[in-house]
Write an enzyme that holds these catalytic residues in place. Sequence first.
Site, PDB file in Angstrom:
ATOM      1  N   ASP A 149       0.828  -1.208   0.000  1.00 55.07           N
ATOM      2  CA  ASP A 149       0.000   0.000   0.000  1.00 55.07           C
ATOM      3  C   ASP A 149       0.865   1.262   0.000  1.00 55.07           C
ATOM      4  O   ASP A 149       1.980   1.269   0.521  1.00 55.07           O
ATOM      5  CB  ASP A 149      -0.881   0.041   1.256  1.00 55.07           C
ATOM      6  CG  ASP A 149      -2.026  -0.957   1.199  1.00 55.07           C
ATOM      7  OD1 ASP A 149      -2.040  -1.815   0.302  1.00 55.07           O
ATOM      8  OD2 ASP A 149      -2.899  -0.884   2.089  1.00 55.07           O
ATOM      9  N   ASP A 150       0.293   2.322  -0.544  1.00 55.87           N
ATOM     10  CA  ASP A 150       0.751   3.717  -0.368  1.00 55.87           C
ATOM     11  C   ASP A 150       1.803   4.197  -1.364  1.00 55.87           C
ATOM     12  O   ASP A 150       2.216   5.340  -1.304  1.00 55.87           O
ATOM     13  CB  ASP A 150       1.262   4.002   1.058  1.00 55.87           C
ATOM     14  CG  ASP A 150       0.183   3.839   2.117  1.00 55.87           C
ATOM     15  OD1 ASP A 150      -0.976   3.546   1.741  1.00 55.87           O
ATOM     16  OD2 ASP A 150       0.490   3.998   3.308  1.00 55.87           O
ATOM     17  N   HIS A 156      -6.278   3.193  -4.042  1.00 56.17           N
ATOM     18  CA  HIS A 156      -6.156   3.467  -2.601  1.00 56.17           C
ATOM     19  C   HIS A 156      -6.478   4.937  -2.326  1.00 56.17           C
ATOM     20  O   HIS A 156      -5.919   5.538  -1.406  1.00 56.17           O
ATOM     21  CB  HIS A 156      -4.723   3.122  -2.182  1.00 56.17           C
ATOM     22  CG  HIS A 156      -4.522   2.897  -0.703  1.00 56.17           C
ATOM     23  ND1 HIS A 156      -5.354   2.118   0.071  1.00 56.17           N
ATOM     24  CD2 HIS A 156      -3.546   3.338   0.150  1.00 56.17           C
ATOM     25  CE1 HIS A 156      -4.906   2.097   1.323  1.00 56.17           C
ATOM     26  NE2 HIS A 156      -3.821   2.843   1.401  1.00 56.17           N
ATOM     27  N   HIS A 194      -5.168   9.483  -0.088  1.00 56.98           N
ATOM     28  CA  HIS A 194      -5.111   8.664   1.129  1.00 56.98           C
ATOM     29  C   HIS A 194      -6.086   9.191   2.185  1.00 56.98           C
ATOM     30  O   HIS A 194      -5.716   9.464   3.335  1.00 56.98           O
ATOM     31  CB  HIS A 194      -3.681   8.619   1.690  1.00 56.98           C
ATOM     32  CG  HIS A 194      -3.404   7.371   2.478  1.00 56.98           C
ATOM     33  ND1 HIS A 194      -3.380   7.350   3.846  1.00 56.98           N
ATOM     34  CD2 HIS A 194      -3.166   6.099   2.090  1.00 56.98           C
ATOM     35  CE1 HIS A 194      -3.120   6.118   4.262  1.00 56.98           C
ATOM     36  NE2 HIS A 194      -2.979   5.331   3.209  1.00 56.98           N
ATOM     37  N   HIS A 224       3.747  -2.229   3.155  1.00 61.51           N
ATOM     38  CA  HIS A 224       3.684  -0.875   2.596  1.00 61.51           C
ATOM     39  C   HIS A 224       4.970  -0.568   1.829  1.00 61.51           C
ATOM     40  O   HIS A 224       6.064  -0.841   2.337  1.00 61.51           O
ATOM     41  CB  HIS A 224       3.518   0.172   3.704  1.00 61.51           C
ATOM     42  CG  HIS A 224       2.198   0.101   4.405  1.00 61.51           C
ATOM     43  ND1 HIS A 224       1.932  -0.825   5.388  1.00 61.51           N
ATOM     44  CD2 HIS A 224       1.065   0.825   4.246  1.00 61.51           C
ATOM     45  CE1 HIS A 224       0.683  -0.659   5.815  1.00 61.51           C
ATOM     46  NE2 HIS A 224       0.132   0.339   5.145  1.00 61.51           N
TER      47      HIS A 224
HETATM   48 ZN   LIG Z   1      -2.587   3.315   3.018  1.00 64.52          ZN
END
Ligand SMILES: [Zn+2]
Length: 208
Positions: free
Chosen positions: A33-34, A84, A88, A172
Amino acid sequence: MYLTRTPRTVRSFFREVVWNVPGTSKDLYLTFDDGPIPEVTPWVLDTLAEYDAKATFFCIGANCATNPDILERIRREGHTVGNHTYDHLPGRKTPLRTYLRNVLRCQEFTGTRLFRPPYMSLTLAQGRALRSRFEVVLWDVLSGDFDADIDGAKCLENVLVAVRPGSIVLFHDSLGAEERVRYALPRTLEHFAKQGYRFRALDERALR
Ligand SMILES: [Zn+2]
């Protein structure tokens, strides 16, 4: 305090969400993620390639806009891209319309059927609106790589004890997680490759 393995009771309560890929085959679904960011994502891609591993990247739209070449590389190397949100956003603190607009803005880059809400935060109305277009994907194994109070070894242990066939593991590709993910990812790949696991990207068409 958080659980590294999502309890079955929680998972059965939210049936409409994808927590893992049921089955008995030794398939493991690593998710990141991210990203994408230049400091971490290319290293993740290099490390996955060493094990012929595929994975799924839940990308932040703003990072895609800044790093289109890395997004392109994720796709070129056979990984799956998920949405996503663009900024955020925490779902429960964001009005419905603002939230959906932000998801669609991210979608201009991600063009995917997979969505993961930042902070696992989503209202019922947001979830309902998104489900017409997306599969909402969470995880059953939490590495804890975001947790500055643990080290890489603990992060690795979290994964090793919680994985089952078909697990979806949360990592992440972010600066906050970098130290722990750089320790835990290669060792996770090494450990489960030896056990005969295959590392697969989530298939947008085959979920549920
Ligand atoms: Zn995230």
